[in-house]
Structures are given as structure tokens and as C-alpha cells.
Design a protein around this motif. Structure first.
Motif, PDB file in Angstrom:
ATOM      1  N   THR A  43      32.925  25.984  -3.132  1.00 47.54           N
ATOM      2  CA  THR A  43      32.294  24.950  -3.932  1.00 47.54           C
ATOM      3  C   THR A  43      33.360  24.190  -4.710  1.00 47.54           C
ATOM      4  OG1 THR A  43      30.269  26.249  -4.180  1.00 47.54           O
ATOM      5  CG2 THR A  43      30.612  24.461  -5.752  1.00 47.54           C
TER       6      THR A  43
ATOM      7  N   ARG B 255      34.189  21.055  -7.324  1.00 50.75           N
ATOM      8  CA  ARG B 255      33.568  20.174  -8.314  1.00 50.75           C
ATOM      9  C   ARG B 255      34.606  19.205  -8.860  1.00 50.75           C
ATOM     10  NH1 ARG B 255      29.859  24.656 -11.584  1.00 50.75           N
ATOM     11  NH2 ARG B 255      28.508  25.132  -9.813  1.00 50.75           N
TER      12      ARG B 255
ATOM     13  N   THR C   2      29.530  17.701  -6.982  1.00 51.94           N
ATOM     14  CA  THR C   2      29.711  19.055  -6.457  1.00 51.94           C
ATOM     15  C   THR C   2      29.568  19.018  -4.942  1.00 51.94           C
ATOM     16  OG1 THR C   2      28.819  20.084  -8.455  1.00 51.94           O
ATOM     17  CG2 THR C   2      28.844  21.429  -6.459  1.00 51.94           C
TER      18      THR C   2
END
Length: 250
Positions: free
Chosen positions: A147, A149, A154
Motif C-alpha cells: 500500500t 500513500r 492511496t
């Protein structure tokens, strides 16, 4: 900001790999503790290792909610032995991995019912412990997504779709199965968050997913989709060792 996605006790695996060592002999316990910490400093950047002198102490920690991923259990201990502890644990918990440590082959047959990842005989050899830790990380603790960001945006990337990553100034270009995405970060930061037994450096500016490698050479890697990634002289030998190890663990 880049984060590795994991799982908690209730189904999402934590990015922190937690190991418990249960051994009633203090010198052996301390040696295992030190060895695990040294190995995991390379295998799992985010980790925690705790030691317990008895099955009773470990059972209390689990009852208090300690989220261990792997239990290294001495089979022959005073009080409740490691085998009895593991059999009782399996009645309630199927998730925790178990690694038996023993000085005798007497209990090997009984242990299969609790599905241990491996048996290690005393005195435990560093190479054997490393193989056991790598096996458990590969089978049970490897993250499936990354993930990323950036500001309010995101992005979740499936790790299996990442072919390689390339550093360009202060940016990292993630080359995917289809297309590419760019994020402001350093390659070293990303490297710390990816599975160390699946990704390796081929060059100071390139990080490769070994699952995509079709052929290795001294100057370049040929990937399964036909693309090529450069190999520098300084990384060639370490890259070759990592790739062979990756193939042996598949």
C-alpha cells in the motif's frame, strides 16, 4: 509514505513478525534468542522475539493476547512439555506456526498431528534455523499487497504483479504486469517493506521480483515478459546467491 499491508489476529496478518522461544534451559534459550534476532534482522525487518522458560509462561502470554506468528518449542521441558502444549494449542488455534526443538527423535511421530513446520535437533545449527524461519515467512507471513500513500492518494499494488522497481532521482517507478506507477520515495525505503526472500537488488537503481526472472546473466536479467533489467558488477554475486535460494524455497 509507504506501508506494507498485513494481517491481525482476527484475519489480517500484522507486518510485524513475532516469534516466541520456549526453552527451559537458560543457556540454550539465550542462544536461540540471540540467533533468531540476528537472522530476523535480515529476513524480517519488522520483528519481535521473546523467550519463555516454561510452557506455563508462554500459555499465559497467549492468554493475555500476545499475537505470536511462530512458536519455537522445546519438546522435553519440566512440567507441561512442548508436545503436550502444542497439541492443546491446536485445539484452539490453527494459525500459529510451530517449530519443534528437541534432543531426541522419540516424539517425531506424535508431532505430525500438530503440523509443525520443521523439527530442529539440538544443538541447533544457524543454517537450519535460518531455513526454518525462511520457510515460515514464505508460507505464512509474506505480504500479498503493497500500500503506497502519497498525500491523500492511496494505491494498493498486488506484489505478484510487480516486475521490478527502478529508482529515478527521488522517485521510485514501479513496473507492473501492466503499465507502471511512480511514487516519491527512495528505493531503500521500498526495499525494507518488501519480502526479502522474493526481491533482490540487481543494481543500485533496480530492485527485482525474482518470481519474474526467467534467466540471469552477468549484465542483465531477462524477465518472463521479455523485458530486461541491468545487473551491475557489485550486485552480481549476491543477486545470484539470492536467486538460487529463492528457487530452492519455491
Amino acid at each position: 509514505m509507504i506501508r506494507r499491508k498485513g494481517c491481525s489476529e482476527k484475519g489480517r496478518r500484522s507486518p510485524i513478525y513475532r516469534v516466541a522461544i520456549c526453552e527451559d534451559e537458560a543457556p540454550i534459550r539465550e542462544a536461540l534468542l540471540q540467533m533468531c534476532r540476528e537472522l530476523l534482522s535480515q529476513l524480517a525487518p519488522e520483528h519481535q522475539v521473546e523467550a519463555f522458560a516454561s510452557a506455563r509462561e508462554l500459555a499465559q502470554a497467549l492468554a493475555d493476547g500476545a499475537p505470536f506468528d511462530l512458536l519455537c518449542l522445546d519438546i522435553l521441558m519440566e512440567g507441561q512439555n512442548g508436545m503436550e502444549f502444542a497439541q492443546k494449542l491446536r485445539e484452539e488455534n490453527e494459525r500459529i506456526s510451530i517449530l519443534f526443538i528437541t534432543g531426541s527423535s522419540q516424539y517425531l511421530k506424535d508431532g505430525y498431528s500438530v503440523r509443525p513446520i520443521q523439527y530442529l535437533f539440538k544443538p541447533v545449527q544457524r543454517e537450519e534455523l535460518e531455513d526454518a524461519l525462511r520457510t515460515d515467512l514464505r508460507l505464512h507471513h509474506r505480504p500479498r499487497t503493497l500500500t503506497l500513500r502519497t498525500g491523500n492518494k492511496t494505491t494498493v499494488l498486488p506484489i505478484q504483479d510487480i516486475r521490478y522497481l527502478e529508482s529515478q532521482n527521488h522517485w521510485v517507478v514501479v513496473h507492473m504486469r501492466e503499465g507502471q506507477q511512480t511514487f516519491r520515495s527512495s528505493l531503500s525505503e521500498v526495499e525494507r517493506l518488501l519480502p526479502p526472500d522474493q526481491f533482490c537488488r540487481s543494481h543500485n537503481s533496480y530492485l527485482v521480483n525474482m518470481a519474474w526472472v526467467a534467466q540471469t546473466g552477468r549484465r542483465e536479467l531477462l524477465l518472463q515478459d521479455g523485458s530486461q533489467v541491468p545487473v551491475s558488477r557489485g550486485y552480481y554475486e549476491s543477486m545470484q546467491r539470492q536467486f538460487v535460494r529463492f528457487l530452492n524455497l519455491k
